[in-house]
Design a protein around this motif. Structure first.
Motif, mmCIF file in Angstrom:
data_model
loop_
_atom_site.group_PDB
_atom_site.id
_atom_site.type_symbol
_atom_site.label_atom_id
_atom_site.label_comp_id
_atom_site.label_asym_id
_atom_site.label_seq_id
_atom_site.Cartn_x
_atom_site.Cartn_y
_atom_site.Cartn_z
ATOM 1 N N PRO A 39 115.052 25.718 2.820
ATOM 2 C CA PRO A 39 115.584 24.553 3.523
ATOM 3 C C PRO A 39 115.412 23.262 2.902
ATOM 4 O O PRO A 39 116.243 22.268 2.695
ATOM 5 C CB PRO A 39 114.747 24.632 4.836
ATOM 6 C CG PRO A 39 114.367 26.023 4.880
ATOM 7 C CD PRO A 39 113.985 26.300 3.530
ATOM 8 N N ALA A 40 114.140 22.796 2.339
ATOM 9 C CA ALA A 40 113.994 21.500 1.757
ATOM 10 C C ALA A 40 114.962 21.257 0.455
ATOM 11 O O ALA A 40 115.347 20.051 0.432
ATOM 12 C CB ALA A 40 112.563 21.592 1.292
ATOM 13 N N ARG A 41 115.054 22.374 -0.473
ATOM 14 C CA ARG A 41 115.842 22.392 -1.467
ATOM 15 C C ARG A 41 117.390 22.204 -1.344
ATOM 16 O O ARG A 41 117.939 21.280 -1.852
ATOM 17 C CB ARG A 41 115.327 23.300 -2.568
ATOM 18 C CG ARG A 41 113.790 23.316 -3.147
ATOM 19 C CD ARG A 41 113.799 24.562 -3.719
ATOM 20 N NE ARG A 41 114.419 24.741 -4.859
ATOM 21 C CZ ARG A 41 114.175 24.389 -6.336
ATOM 22 N NH1 ARG A 41 112.902 23.898 -6.404
ATOM 23 N NH2 ARG A 41 114.950 24.632 -7.387
ATOM 24 N N ALA A 42 117.757 23.000 -0.268
ATOM 25 C CA ALA A 42 119.206 22.800 0.262
ATOM 26 C C ALA A 42 119.333 21.515 0.770
ATOM 27 O O ALA A 42 120.489 21.088 0.669
ATOM 28 C CB ALA A 42 119.288 23.907 1.240
ATOM 29 N N ALA A 43 118.556 20.884 1.486
ATOM 30 C CA ALA A 43 118.645 19.429 2.204
ATOM 31 C C ALA A 43 118.977 18.322 0.933
ATOM 32 O O ALA A 43 119.626 17.599 0.875
ATOM 33 C CB ALA A 43 117.484 18.957 2.956
ATOM 34 N N ARG A 44 118.009 18.731 0.052
ATOM 35 C CA ARG A 44 117.826 17.698 -1.332
ATOM 36 C C ARG A 44 119.441 18.097 -2.076
ATOM 37 O O ARG A 44 119.998 17.090 -2.390
ATOM 38 C CB ARG A 44 116.935 18.003 -2.253
ATOM 39 C CG ARG A 44 116.914 17.061 -3.444
ATOM 40 C CD ARG A 44 115.497 16.981 -4.036
ATOM 41 N NE ARG A 44 115.519 16.144 -5.182
ATOM 42 C CZ ARG A 44 114.621 15.948 -6.017
ATOM 43 N NH1 ARG A 44 113.482 16.878 -6.038
ATOM 44 N NH2 ARG A 44 114.496 15.052 -6.836
ATOM 45 N N TYR A 45 119.738 19.152 -2.319
ATOM 46 C CA TYR A 45 120.879 19.476 -3.103
ATOM 47 C C TYR A 45 122.295 19.167 -2.184
ATOM 48 O O TYR A 45 123.126 18.728 -2.851
ATOM 49 C CB TYR A 45 121.002 20.999 -3.190
ATOM 50 C CG TYR A 45 120.228 21.320 -4.594
ATOM 51 C CD1 TYR A 45 120.862 20.827 -5.739
ATOM 52 C CD2 TYR A 45 119.556 22.435 -4.628
ATOM 53 C CE1 TYR A 45 120.267 21.062 -7.123
ATOM 54 C CE2 TYR A 45 119.098 22.603 -5.852
ATOM 55 C CZ TYR A 45 119.177 22.059 -6.998
ATOM 56 O OH TYR A 45 118.628 22.279 -8.095
ATOM 57 N N ALA A 46 122.149 19.067 -0.880
ATOM 58 C CA ALA A 46 123.349 18.500 -0.156
ATOM 59 C C ALA A 46 123.528 16.857 -0.718
ATOM 60 O O ALA A 46 124.671 16.517 -0.641
ATOM 61 C CB ALA A 46 123.168 18.393 1.355
ATOM 62 N N ARG A 47 122.511 16.291 -0.607
ATOM 63 C CA ARG A 47 122.534 14.932 -1.299
ATOM 64 C C ARG A 47 123.004 14.784 -2.597
ATOM 65 O O ARG A 47 123.909 13.911 -2.915
ATOM 66 C CB ARG A 47 121.268 14.136 -0.707
ATOM 67 C CG ARG A 47 120.627 13.891 0.689
ATOM 68 C CD ARG A 47 119.553 12.990 0.800
ATOM 69 N NE ARG A 47 118.293 13.649 0.181
ATOM 70 C CZ ARG A 47 117.468 14.363 0.712
ATOM 71 N NH1 ARG A 47 117.550 14.842 1.653
ATOM 72 N NH2 ARG A 47 116.332 14.773 -0.074
ATOM 73 N N LEU A 48 122.471 15.650 -3.400
ATOM 74 C CA LEU A 48 122.768 15.448 -4.567
ATOM 75 C C LEU A 48 124.390 15.989 -4.926
ATOM 76 O O LEU A 48 125.081 15.576 -5.839
ATOM 77 C CB LEU A 48 122.091 16.713 -5.459
ATOM 78 C CG LEU A 48 120.603 15.961 -5.750
ATOM 79 C CD1 LEU A 48 119.720 17.105 -6.357
ATOM 80 C CD2 LEU A 48 120.567 14.925 -6.721
ATOM 81 N N HIS A 49 124.634 16.953 -4.211
ATOM 82 C CA HIS A 49 126.058 17.296 -4.246
ATOM 83 C C HIS A 49 127.116 16.058 -3.993
ATOM 84 O O HIS A 49 128.067 16.055 -4.518
ATOM 85 C CB HIS A 49 126.423 18.540 -3.158
ATOM 86 C CG HIS A 49 127.747 18.913 -3.211
ATOM 87 N ND1 HIS A 49 128.482 19.449 -2.011
ATOM 88 C CD2 HIS A 49 128.682 19.161 -4.240
ATOM 89 C CE1 HIS A 49 129.694 19.577 -2.434
ATOM 90 N NE2 HIS A 49 130.141 19.878 -3.808
ATOM 91 N N ALA A 50 126.893 15.383 -2.845
ATOM 92 C CA ALA A 50 127.520 14.106 -2.481
ATOM 93 C C ALA A 50 127.682 13.367 -3.594
ATOM 94 O O ALA A 50 128.548 12.679 -3.846
ATOM 95 C CB ALA A 50 126.929 13.721 -1.376
ATOM 96 N N ARG A 51 126.395 12.904 -4.189
ATOM 97 C CA ARG A 51 126.418 12.066 -5.285
ATOM 98 C C ARG A 51 127.016 12.733 -6.530
ATOM 99 O O ARG A 51 127.860 11.723 -7.137
ATOM 100 C CB ARG A 51 124.947 11.990 -5.735
ATOM 101 C CG ARG A 51 124.664 11.043 -7.068
ATOM 102 C CD ARG A 51 123.134 11.108 -7.366
ATOM 103 N NE ARG A 51 123.025 10.253 -8.697
ATOM 104 C CZ ARG A 51 122.989 10.770 -9.639
ATOM 105 N NH1 ARG A 51 123.242 12.075 -9.935
ATOM 106 N NH2 ARG A 51 122.671 10.131 -10.726
ATOM 107 N N TRP A 52 127.395 13.945 -6.880
ATOM 108 C CA TRP A 52 127.827 14.693 -7.649
ATOM 109 C C TRP A 52 129.562 14.460 -7.765
ATOM 110 O O TRP A 52 130.101 14.028 -8.625
ATOM 111 C CB TRP A 52 127.578 16.028 -7.976
ATOM 112 C CG TRP A 52 128.337 16.611 -9.175
ATOM 113 C CD1 TRP A 52 127.890 16.608 -10.442
ATOM 114 C CD2 TRP A 52 129.410 17.420 -9.096
ATOM 115 N NE1 TRP A 52 129.036 17.817 -11.011
ATOM 116 C CE2 TRP A 52 130.006 17.976 -10.087
ATOM 117 C CE3 TRP A 52 130.317 17.713 -7.482
ATOM 118 C CZ2 TRP A 52 130.995 18.767 -10.161
ATOM 119 C CZ3 TRP A 52 131.298 18.499 -7.789
ATOM 120 C CH2 TRP A 52 131.799 19.220 -9.145
ATOM 121 N N GLN A 53 129.717 14.516 -6.673
ATOM 122 C CA GLN A 53 131.317 14.284 -6.101
ATOM 123 C C GLN A 53 131.745 12.993 -6.501
ATOM 124 O O GLN A 53 132.866 12.617 -7.130
ATOM 125 C CB GLN A 53 131.636 14.818 -4.865
ATOM 126 C CG GLN A 53 131.513 16.149 -4.347
ATOM 127 C CD GLN A 53 131.827 16.229 -2.910
ATOM 128 O OE1 GLN A 53 131.014 16.049 -2.046
ATOM 129 N NE2 GLN A 53 132.903 17.083 -2.789
#
Length: 505
Positions: A455-469
């Protein structure tokens, strides 16, 4: 002893052949490295034919049963990447074959007019114009066009050389842009508007239908029995998805190779998700929505070839976000779900302290971000699990990364050669096996293991995914605005092989 089958998987980097018995056991395996077509744009079709024959010859001893007392194989099936090979009446290529990343001819298709393009795309089940048989022929020089006897996929070219017969399957036909995918037949009305002679397109069959038999010449070259039944086969990603999903509509498949091919089995052909390709399924009367993402695993492999090997343990130790390093993997354009043929690879945010592990971790994250875009389009609820197979499924680190980035349970298939085994499943069905799709999946694929997202890493990756886009969009915009170095075409140049912008309904 019961007869087995022979299966072939034609990938961008290699041709693999296997003998698989009726119980799903792989009795022999051969891999031939390809030297043509590695970028996905074009390839030498005759060299591919030689590679396939070499791979078949490598397994023919076991296939013939000479060493084991086993019965001769019951059928042969081939799965292959998409593309186009124009052939003359003697089944010789007319010019180079075009690969899955070749988008030449798209401006000529667009010139047919908005109404014609809209109808063509709807019938073909495509959200955007891409390369295919129509584009290939329109782009061909007039002197060569007059010599063309048939337009074939790479797989159909190989089958024609093995059997002497011109044929295609319903899924490969969809990639020509000339087929009505819902009716599973050539779109004769729209073909008349394009000026393409329908006689250049071979008859369509279901992927598991027997369409020919091995000729004496092909039997001598491969060591396989004369008259061996050959089934229609299909595109590699579609064949792998067909085996991985069976008849399950509640799982999304991800075949992770040079490019990720993702798909979801649909109950019908109405209203596929936005941006998704609609294909016939390997199951008669069923459909699959999804598509190929463009380079993902291929981009990681390219970076790895430049910086050297880094062990999984070292890659796993790099934290999410790769210390601020960002990779855009679309070296040959982005496909499903955004269809940006002008997109190109990029490396952003590099600092002196970034090492090879950071770069490869960033490339792996970028591949996962790319896949997430397509999977979220197929299932906006975020609740469906993802079945992962292909080369990337071999790595426990990559599986963990994918589960966290996708924020979905990952059902990791222990058998990485799902496309090759998918071809074997088509051969078994074509040879008269009375096992259904789910039974063949259970027989050919070992059990899966589930990787739950953290859960913690998934939440961080959700933010990183938006930044990557956002960074990817900025990189695409910069590439389109400024001229490429060394006098190359810019992405806006209409003479730049048609890769400038998305053309859609």
């Amino acid at each position: 002893m019961s007869a087995g089958v022979v299966a072939v998987d034609i990938g961008t980097s290699a041709v693999r052949a296997a003998v698989v018995d009726a119980e799903g056991r792989v009795l022999a395996h051969e891999r031939v490295v390809r030297t043509s077509g590695l970028g996905g744009d074009s390839f030498d079709a005759m060299e591919l034919d030689r590679d396939v024959r070499a791979a078949l010859a490598g397994v023919s001893g076991q296939a013939s049963g000479r060493s084991s007392g086993r019965s001769a194989p019951a059928a042969l099936a081939v799965a292959a990447h998409i593309g186009t090979v124009a052939v003359d009446a003697d089944l010789r290529p007319v010019g180079p074959g075009s690969g899955w990343a070749d988008s030449r001819g798209i401006p000529r298709l667009a010139a047919l007019g908005a109404d014609t393009v809209r109808r063509l795309l709807h019938a073909a089940g495509r959200p955007a114009l891409t390369g295919g048989a129509l584009a290939h022929l329109l782009e061909m020089e007039a002197s060569r066009t007059a010599r063309v006897h048939a337009l074939l996929s790479p797989k159909d070219f190989v089958l024609a050389r093995l059997t002497g017969r011109l044929t295609t399957d319903t899924i490969s036909a969809a990639y020509t842009l000339a087929s009505d995918v819902r009716r599973r037949e050539w779109n004769l009305g729209l073909l008349a508007r394009t000026g393409l002679d329908p006689a250049l397109l071979p008859p369509q069959s279901e992927p598991s239908a027997v369409v020919g038999a091995l000729t004496e010449e092909a039997a001598r070259a491969t060591g396989l029995p004369v008259g061996l039944p050959v089934v229609a086969g299909g595109p590699d990603g579609s064949v792998g998805i067909g085996l991985l999903l069976g008849e399950n509509e509640d799982v999304i498949a991800d075949i992770a190779g040079t490019t990720d091919v993702v798909g979801r089995l649909l109950p019908g052909s109405d209203d596929p998700p936005d941006g998704a390709v609609l294909n016939p399924s390997v199951l008669t009367g069923r459909f699959v929505a999804g598509g190929a993402t463009g380079l993902t695993g291929g981009a990681v492999a390219r970076w790895r070839s430049l910086v050297g090997t880094v062990e999984d343990e070292e890659l796993a130790a790099v934290p999410p976000g790769a210390h601020g390093l960002t990779v855009v993997p679309s070296m040959t354009g982005a496909r499903f779900p955004d269809w940006r043929p002008g997109s190109r690879g990029a490396l952003l945010g590099q600092r002196p302290e970034h090492d090879a592990a950071c770069l490869l971790r960033a490339a792996q994250e970028a591949a996962a971000f790319t896949v997430r875009q397509g999977i979220d389009r197929l299932d906006p609820s975020g609740g469906l699990p993802v079945a992962l197979a292909g080369g990337s499924s071999r790595s426990a680190h990559v599986a963990r990364l994918r589960a966290d980035v996708l924020d979905r349970p990952l059902l990791v298939c222990a058998e990485p050669d799902v496309t090759l085994l998918g071809a074997a499943a088509l051969a078994l069905r074509g040879s008269g096996s009375d096992h259904g799709a789910d039974a063949l999946r259970a027989r050919l694929l070992s059990t899966t293991r589930t990787v739950e997202p953290d859960p913690a890493r998934a939440a961080r990756y959700a933010r990183l995914h938006a930044r990557w886009q956002r960074l990817r969009d900025a990189a695409d915009g910069a590439y389109e605005e400024y001229a490429a170095p060394d006098g190359e075409h810019t992405a806006q140049d209409p003479d730049g092989r048609g890769r400038s912008a998305r053309t859609a309904t």
